[in-house]
Scaffold this active site. Structure first.
Site, PDB file in Angstrom:
ATOM      1  CG  ASP A 512      -1.381   9.779  39.334  1.00 33.82           C
ATOM      2  OD1 ASP A 512      -1.387  10.941  39.767  1.00 33.82           O
ATOM      3  OD2 ASP A 512      -1.978   8.839  39.906  1.00 33.82           O
ATOM      4  CD  GLU A 515       2.222  15.179  42.437  1.00 27.54           C
ATOM      5  OE1 GLU A 515       1.239  15.385  41.713  1.00 27.54           O
ATOM      6  OE2 GLU A 515       2.600  14.033  42.764  1.00 27.54           O
TER       7      GLU A 515
END
Length: 928
Positions: A512, A515
């Site tokens: 997770d 980005e």
């Protein structure tokens, strides 16, 4: 200076270079003469343009003529064909600013709702561009030289470019434009290298010399697929732009975004820059996929992939037209000619890589939440699921299992029993998956936290421009960020995972925040001044800055600066994680990642992020999962019942029905909200959820075979209807239904308070999955009964689905007898296949350790043919064959020539039970 061609599907203007029909040496077209393709169509094109211009002029007069000072060349450009010359956001574009760039300025009324509309500042037909100075043949295609003699308006214009064209296959063209004199950053992605030129390409390629432009056509239809003469090519150091006409408005892909499957071309801009934000319309989301699929008139399809990992913006306009803008790298295009959409996606994956074969348990039901609070509470949820005999293959934990939210740690009080829970899961044939974040806590006393200490010692973190670890803030507080572009980081990551696996033997990993996400903008010290963090042009990113909720673009990584590598962060972490799992477990890895980039299907699946418990979020999950099917990441799903907010029993029941047909099916919930696992609901809702999960588990052999075909040749698993019915224009905008493979139609309820659903049923015979009753559709919207406990599933004529008696885990299901569902076509034929192996070993297909069967029906004879056999197949039997659409009651049924009992129902379903046939043995079944 020659004028740009108007945006039509007509052919290029005077002065072109053509590639001859046999793909031989390009020959220049005579200047001042009409090229052969112009003859016969020029008058029609002129008439169309004149008509459009007349309409446009009348509209301008009705609004008030813009004024005598406007150059006539600007008036010639219709609104829909105006390509934006001043795309900067947060700038009020004035006539002075626009004309300083040498562009046309005409004000138009702003659109309703605050969206961008017709650009006020746009390119005139004679805006300076590059000239094709030379073009020479190579063994694989052509190489050319492009020269710009007048500078454009962004700094560090590159005056001389190299054009490389390779005719890689008959259905794939590769066009690359880069700096002719100096090397530039290119995406470190392995792509196929061809050794010979395509012999019979289904496309033809022409060039406009001055101004330079590419014109690509489909040979059979003559359809112009690309026409880049519609606007100037700009290639500056940090601003690269190329535009093209489009042959239709049916465009898909360009992720990751929330919206309809079919993109709007109404002045719509899509930004590709990985960002942590709850899925919201018009925002750039977690991943970047610069690939589009376009359906042409008549049902043909093509795709375009820009291999570029910098921040990208794609501007769509109603002409129809498209503009690519990126702020780094090179223009490296692959064009895929299909000609059908399934083939386009296969051809795309031949370049980026086919997806990995998941373990069978990955296709079972997964359960998670943030906020179980303890391993004992997690365990209670697992026990409740078992108590109600609800299928579940994997239990997950979110970050609350960690000590202080630090990777590779365990809360010693609340999660002390986690190793025992994992052991219990394994004893019941279940699996355990845990979350990891790439942000490594940096504030622990030296010597107390090995992951940071060792990463620092080896120099494995992103650094500032000053060479020190860049410090941001994520869940544990201040953090450093692992640099997965460094191969040494992969070894450190493996060692951390090995140490934790020795204590908690996890089976899969959920990566997770990759980005990468940062609760600060840039770092604790902000970002330094300079053109990496403040480039001459910033695409339309959320937050108006490249560093918004991520790290500084100037951060140093092993392979390059973060400016170039940002969109690759999730891919690089997924690669490291999958490899580590293989080394630790020796079995197929299971990784689910939030951030993605092309080729990531080789290493991970994807979930669609932090959605909300709302009906519209349930709907948006369908175009989301279908888009990722286009991107070569078939293992995809959304958080069932919604992540944030509080679900309702009705919403969760309907969402469990839909989610049972996500390729990746996980129910996930946030903290401080009521439980939404199936065991938490009323008996009626719980039963409905259990039933639909049992239906999924019964279909695991079919689903597993679809994933094998995805792994082997790039087939999609979840599939838009238009993939199977590309010439049915009614399917082109459908995104409230989908198919599994070619033949299983899923029509979920997506609205509250209803007991029916209206769905499109393409032309042909379709059978109710549960009963076998048929509906013969002409290609129409049909209203279907849908009480709360029912999901509508229909089997397409001509299909054979392998199913299995379901249990509460995939492992238990795997040993049960198979039931083959045969859906006869109107000509009484059918076909299907089955891939079977042990469900978890590495490279079973590549090493020949699998079974593959083909099923066929013709002339009232069902045949099972074993094309490849393995020992696993001897342990499974075929117990039943159900044949839908048998027009007349049979008098007898013969199994391998011996008479066999059967049943026949009024709805024309023939069933033969108690077969007891080994999967490893072929057989025939005949009805007379």
């Amino acid at each position: 200076m020659k004028s740009y061609q108007k945006l039509t599907t007509a052919v290029p203007q005077l002065g072109t270079c053509q590639v001859e029909e046999d793909g031989a040496t390009p020959t220049p077209t005579s200047r001042g003469k009409l090229a052969p393709w112009w003859v016969g169509s020029g008058l029609l094109v002129a008439a169309v343009l004149l008509s459009a211009l007349t309409v446009w002029v009348l509209r301008q007069v009705s609004r008030g003529w813009p004024g005598p000072e406007l150059p006539p060349k600007c008036l010639l450009v219709p609104e829909s064909h105006r390509f934006d010359c001043y795309p900067e956001r947060r700038v009020v574009v004035t006539q002075e600013l626009c004309e300083s760039r040498g562009c046309c300025f005409i004000e138009t009324p702003p659109p309703v709702g605050g969206k961008r509309g017709v650009p006020w500042c746009f390119y005139p037909p004679d805006f300076p561009s590059y000239t094709l100075e030379s073009l020479n043949q190579t063994a694989l295609g052509m190489v050319g030289l492009l020269v710009r003699r007048e500078k454009a308006y962004y700094p560090r214009d590159i005056e001389t470019l190299r054009l490389d064209v390779e005719f890689e296959t008959d259905t794939r063209l590769h066009i690359k434009i880069t700096d002719a004199a100096n090397p530039r950053y290119e995406v470190p992605l392995e792509v196929p290298r061809v050794t010979k030129r395509a012999e019979n390409p289904i496309y033809s390629l022409d060039f406009s010399r001055d101004p330079f432009g590419v014109l690509l056509r489909r040979r059979v239809t003559g359809t112009v697929l690309l026409n880049t003469t519609v606007a100037p090519l700009i290639f500056a150091d940090q601003f690269l732009q190329i535009a093209t006409s489009l042959p239709s408005r049916f465009l898909y892909g360009l992720g990751e975004h929330r919206g309809t499957l079919l993109h709007s071309l109404d002045w719509n801009t899509l930004t590709l820059w990985a960002r942590d934000v709850s899925p919201t319309e018009s925002f750039n989301l977690y991943g970047a996929h610069p690939f589009y699929l376009l359906m042409e008139e008549g049902g043909d399809a093509h795709g375009v992939f820009l291999l570029n990992s910098n921040a990208i913006e794609v501007a769509l306009q109603p002409a129809p037209g498209l503009t690519w803008r990126t702020i780094g790298g090179v223009l490296d295009f692959y064009i895929f000619l299909g000609p059908d959409p399934n083939m386009v996606i296969q051809q795309y994956q031949e370049v980026i890589g086919f997806p990995a074969m998941p373990p069978l348990w990955a296709l079972g039901f997964h359960l998670c939440r943030w906020g179980y609070g303890s391993s004992n509470e997690t365990w209670q949820t697992v026990r409740a699921m078992r108590n109600y005999q609800i299928p579940q293959d994997a239990q997950w934990n979110d970050i609350d299992y960690m000590d202080g939210y630090r990777d590779f740690t365990l809360d010693p009080q609340k999660f002390a029993s986690l190793p025992s829970l994992v052991d219990d899961l394994h004893k019941h044939g279940q699996r355990y998956v845990m979350i990891l974040d790439p942000g490594i806590s940096s504030t622990n006393p030296h010597g107390s936290y090995w992951p940071f200490d060792e990463g620092l010692r080896r120099g494995l973190f992103l650094n500032t421009t000053q060479g020190q670890p860049l410090i941001g803030q994520v869940w544990p507080g201040f953090t450093a960020f692992a640099d997965f572009s460094n191969p040494d980081t992969h070894q450190w990551w493996l060692e951390n995972l090995q140490r934790f696996h020795a204590h908690v033997p996890f089976d899969g990993l959920w990566i997770d925040m990759n980005e990468p996400s940062n609760f600060m903008d840039g770092s604790e010290e902000g970002c330094p001044p300079g053109e990496l963090d403040s480039p001459p042009y910033t695409p339309a990113v959320l937050g108006d800055s490249l560093s918004a909720k991520t790290v500084c673009a100037s951060a140093k990584q092993k392979a390059s600066v973060h400016y170039n590598l940002h969109n690759l962060y999730g891919l690089m972490e997924a690669k490291a994680t999958a490899r580590a799992l293989i080394q630790i477990r020796g079995k197929r890895p299971f990784v689910i990642s939030r951030s993605t980039f092309p080729s990531q299907g080789q290493y991970s699946g994807h979930w669609l992020g932090d959605n909300r418990s709302q009906w519209k979020d349930m709907y948006y999950s369908i175009p989301g999962l279908l888009s990722f099917s286009l991107f070569g990441i078939p293992l995809v799903g959304a958080d069932i019942c919604g992540f944030s907010g509080s679900t309702s029993e009705e919403l969760c029941t309907r969402w469990m029905q839909l989610g049972a047909f996500y390729p990746f099916a996980r129910n996930h919930n946030t903290q401080n909200e009521k439980a939404q696992d199936p065991a938490a609901f009323s008996p009626a809702a719980r039963t409905a959820m259990k039933d639909v999960l049992l239906t999924r588990y019964s279909l695991l052999p079919f689903l597993y075979t679809l994933f094998h075909r995805a792994h082997l040749q790039g087939d999609t698993v979840a599939r838009p209807l238009f993939f199977e019915f590309p010439r049915d224009v009614a399917t082109l905008g459908l995104d409230r239904q989908f198919l599994w493979g070619q033949s299983l139609l899923v029509t979920p309820v997506l609205e509250p308070g209803v007991d029916s659903v209206t769905g499109y049923v393409p032309q042909g015979v379709w059978y109710d999955f549960y009963t076998g009753s048929s509906v013969n559709s002409s290609g129409e919207m049909l209203k279907m009964s849908a009480p709360l406990e029912h999901l509508n599933l229909h089997v397409r004529e001509g299909a054979i689905l392998p199913t299995q008696k379901p249990e509460t885990t995939s492992k238990a299901t795997q040993g049960n007898p198979l039931r083959l569902i045969v859906a006869l076509s109107s000509s009484a034929t059918a076909w299907g296949d089955l891939f079977w192996d042990d469900g978890e070993s590495l490279d079973t297909f590549e090493q020949g350790r699998y079974s593959y069967l083909v099923f066929n029906v013709t002339q009232n004879i069902f045949t099972s043919t074993v094309l490849h056999a393995s020992t696993e197949a001897t342990e499974v039997t075929i117990g039943m064959v159900s044949i839908f659409g048998v027009q007349e009651p049979p008098s007898k049924v013969l199994l391998n020539g011996q008479e066999k009992p059967f049943s026949y129902l009024d709805n024309q379903v023939l069933t033969v039970s108690d077969l007891g046939l080994s999967l490893s043995q072929g057989f025939s079944l005949q009805w007379l």
